[in-house]
Design a protein around this motif. Structure first.
Motif, PDB file in Angstrom:
ATOM      1  N   ARG A 375       0.838  -1.212   0.000  1.00  0.00           N
ATOM      2  CA  ARG A 375       0.000   0.000   0.000  1.00  0.00           C
ATOM      3  C   ARG A 375       0.869   1.258   0.000  1.00  0.00           C
ATOM      4  O   ARG A 375       0.666   2.173  -0.806  1.00  0.00           O
ATOM      5  N   HIS A 379       1.203   4.205  -2.759  1.00  0.00           N
ATOM      6  CA  HIS A 379       1.009   5.636  -2.493  1.00  0.00           C
ATOM      7  C   HIS A 379       2.199   6.458  -2.984  1.00  0.00           C
ATOM      8  O   HIS A 379       2.062   7.637  -3.285  1.00  0.00           O
ATOM      9  N   MET A 404      -6.692  -0.216   0.642  1.00  0.00           N
ATOM     10  CA  MET A 404      -6.694   1.095  -0.031  1.00  0.00           C
ATOM     11  C   MET A 404      -8.023   1.835   0.184  1.00  0.00           C
ATOM     12  O   MET A 404      -8.148   2.995  -0.200  1.00  0.00           O
ATOM     13  N   SER A 415      -7.260   5.468  -6.107  1.00  0.00           N
ATOM     14  CA  SER A 415      -6.783   4.165  -5.603  1.00  0.00           C
ATOM     15  C   SER A 415      -7.084   3.058  -6.603  1.00  0.00           C
ATOM     16  O   SER A 415      -6.267   2.162  -6.827  1.00  0.00           O
TER      17      SER A 415
END
Ligand code: UDX
Ligand code: ADP
Length: 492
Positions: A375, A379, A404, A415
């Motif tokens: 994750r 990002h 997410m 996302s």
């Protein structure tokens, strides 16, 4: 020192409660049912069936797909040695079914082995255990049972849950009677079969001596009597939470030292070896890593924290919460180090992810450090290519989509785009590594150590980086091949 009373029926090593009620006489157990065919219920019942051919064991679940898998050659749980254990008894005295009512009606002893995830809503959200599945089981048992039943809590539960279970069972309209026992499972995934064959101890908490003895007799088919420990219900429930909290605390403790090692040129594996040789500390659970995962550690500590707060013990709550915070820090630190090392940006760079399960020898991904690391890399706009030898691609996609989501459980368009465009799930280590700027080793699968590193290096972008979140490649001559190698808790 006062000598604890000793059970007359059993070997003198079985310690029993001073105040056990001499309740209803219980016939030897011949029929067991287990509600919940998951990572705990399935393997545990398969072992009971194997070791106790005189007992009929029925494992039931509301999830028909899961039951179908237990009845097939592709078991839903990957555990070394489990296939053999299941195939030895399945169809003989081990049965998997969706007929929950019939199994409850037939059984003398009913194990509840359903999931108790952390609550995500309402009072205690993020900390307390969600007991709705336990409660539904208790209500189902109260509705269907006749005569006398022993109900055994196998799932890890907050202290005094048995009180709630008893209260629900007491409302049984059929007039059925119940004894409630706590028998927490201590098996670790990946070694479940070994742990079940030779447990360090089996813990049974209860108030009725007859019911406790009945369960002791089941385990005594294969577990030495001195390993069968009986306590009161509440000690048993609390011991499970405490054991997991202590184990997780050791991992967080060594992980905290790993950060200091990186800053001081000490080596965390050497420190772990040095302290572990002190017999008071011992060598186990001192392996520094990218952070602990699994369905139990975080959930159980948060549950302990919630209980402490509930009982007005904020200092105790804060003490244990730090174990989880340190684990989060370890994961964040790992990603920050990757970004920093890759010249402060991973945007549009391919990172090969080796391993997604929370530890080796399991297909379980619950709370796996890999979920959070992927994750955070997403990002940072990295392109991640994930390979795990046992975890389904669909499971990986589900885990990443879940993590997410925002607070309202929605997946933003941004996302969704990242998940669609920046994640690929591949079927071998070379695909994951080809054209990658870096590799992140997140699960300690043995096969990773035997990879063809010359070929991998040739196929990667240069400089080629390996970030080893498990320190499994530390002793390989990776620098000689041309890799820039970084592990946890040491600097080179
Ligand atoms: C744990 C308990 O060990 C078990 O007794 C309980 O019944 C369930 O919870 P499990 O979560 O299956 O078992 O695996 P465990 O071996 O405890 O590992 C948990 C996590 O800690 C894994 O992510 C593992 O990689 C990590 N770990 C473990 C470390 O990072 N370092 C270590 O030294 C040990
Ligand atoms: P664990 O790791 O504790 O075994 P799992 O999630 O692997 O947890 O397994 C729990 C199982 O319990 C799941 O297969 C789920 O479908 C089952 N379950 C949950 N609630 C009920 C219920 N009321 N009746 C029967 N099975 C249930």
């Amino acid at each position: 020192m006062p000598v604890p009373p000793v059970s007359k029926r059993h070997d003198k090593m079985i310690l029993t409660q001073p105040q056990l009620e001499q309740s209803t006489n219980v016939e030897p157990i011949r029929k067991i049912c287990c509600i919940g065919a998951g990572y705990v219920g399935g393997p545990t019942m398969a072992m009971i069936a194997k070791q106790c051919p005189d007992i009929e064991v029925k494992v039931v679940d509301i999830n028909a797909d899961r039951i179908a898998q237990w009845n097939s050659d592709e078991l839903p749980v990957y555990e070394p040695g489990l296939d053999e254990v299941v195939s030895e008894s399945r169809g003989r005295n081990l049965h998997f079914s969706t007929d929950v009512d019939q199994a409850i009606a037939d059984a003398q002893m009913i194990f509840i082995s359903v999931n108790t995830p952390t609550k995500h809503f309402g009072v205690g959200a993020g900390r307390a255990a969600n007991l709705e599945f336990i409660e539904k089981c208790a209500r189902k048992i109260a509705e269907v049972a006749q005569g006398h039943k022993i109900v055994v809590e196998k799932s890890t539960l907050p202290v005094r849950t048995a009180e709630a279970v008893k209260a629900i069972l007491a409302g049984a309209s059929s007039g059925a009677t119940f004894d409630v026992l706590s028998n927490p499972e201590f098996l670790a995934e990946g070694t479940a079969v070994e742990d079940l064959v030779a447990p360090d101890r089996v813990l049974i908490g209860g108030e009725s001596k007859a019911a406790v003895d009945a369960l002791v007799d089941v385990y005594a088919h294969w577990v030495p009597r001195e390993k069968l420990l009986t306590t009161n219900l509440w000690s048993s429930e609390l011991s499970k939470l405490t054991a997991n909290a202590f184990l997780a605390q050791r991992v967080s403790s060594i992980n905290s030292i790993s950060a200091l090692c990186e800053a001081t040129e000490a080596d965390v594996d050497e420190v772990a070896m040095a302290i572990g040789m002190d017999s008071r500390i011992g060598p186990k659970f001192l392996k520094s890593s990218v952070g602990f995962g699994g369905s139990c550690f975080q959930k159980d500590i948060l549950n302990l924290v919630y209980l402490c707060e509930y009982f007005g013990l904020p200092e105790v709550a804060e003490y244990w919460e730090q174990v989880v915070k340190m684990n989060d820090y370890q994961k964040t630190r790992f990603v920050r180090r990757i970004v920093r090392t890759l010249f402060n940006t991973v945007s549009d760079k391919k990172i090969g992810i080796w391993g997604f399960a929370f530890k080796k020898d399991t297909n379980d991904t619950r709370e796996s450090a890999a979920i959070y690391i992927c994750r955070d890399l997403l990002h940072e706009r990295a392109k991640i290519s994930i390979y795990d030898p046992r975890v389904d691609a669909e499971q990986i996609r589900r885990d990443l989509a879940d993590v997410m989501r925002n607070g309202d459980s929605e997946l933003s368009a941004a996302s969704e785009k990242l998940l669609n465009e920046n994640v690929e799930i591949v079927t071998d280590i070379h695909e994951a590594s080809k054209d990658a700027h870096g590799i992140a080793v997140l699960t300690e699968w043995d096969e990773f150590k035997d990879a063809d590193f010359e070929r991998i290096h040739n196929e990667m972008k240069k400089p080629a980086f390996i970030f080893d979140g498990r320190n499994i490649l530390k002793n390989l001559p990776l620098a000689d091949i041309g890799f820039i190698y970084q592990g946890i808790g040491f600097s080179r």
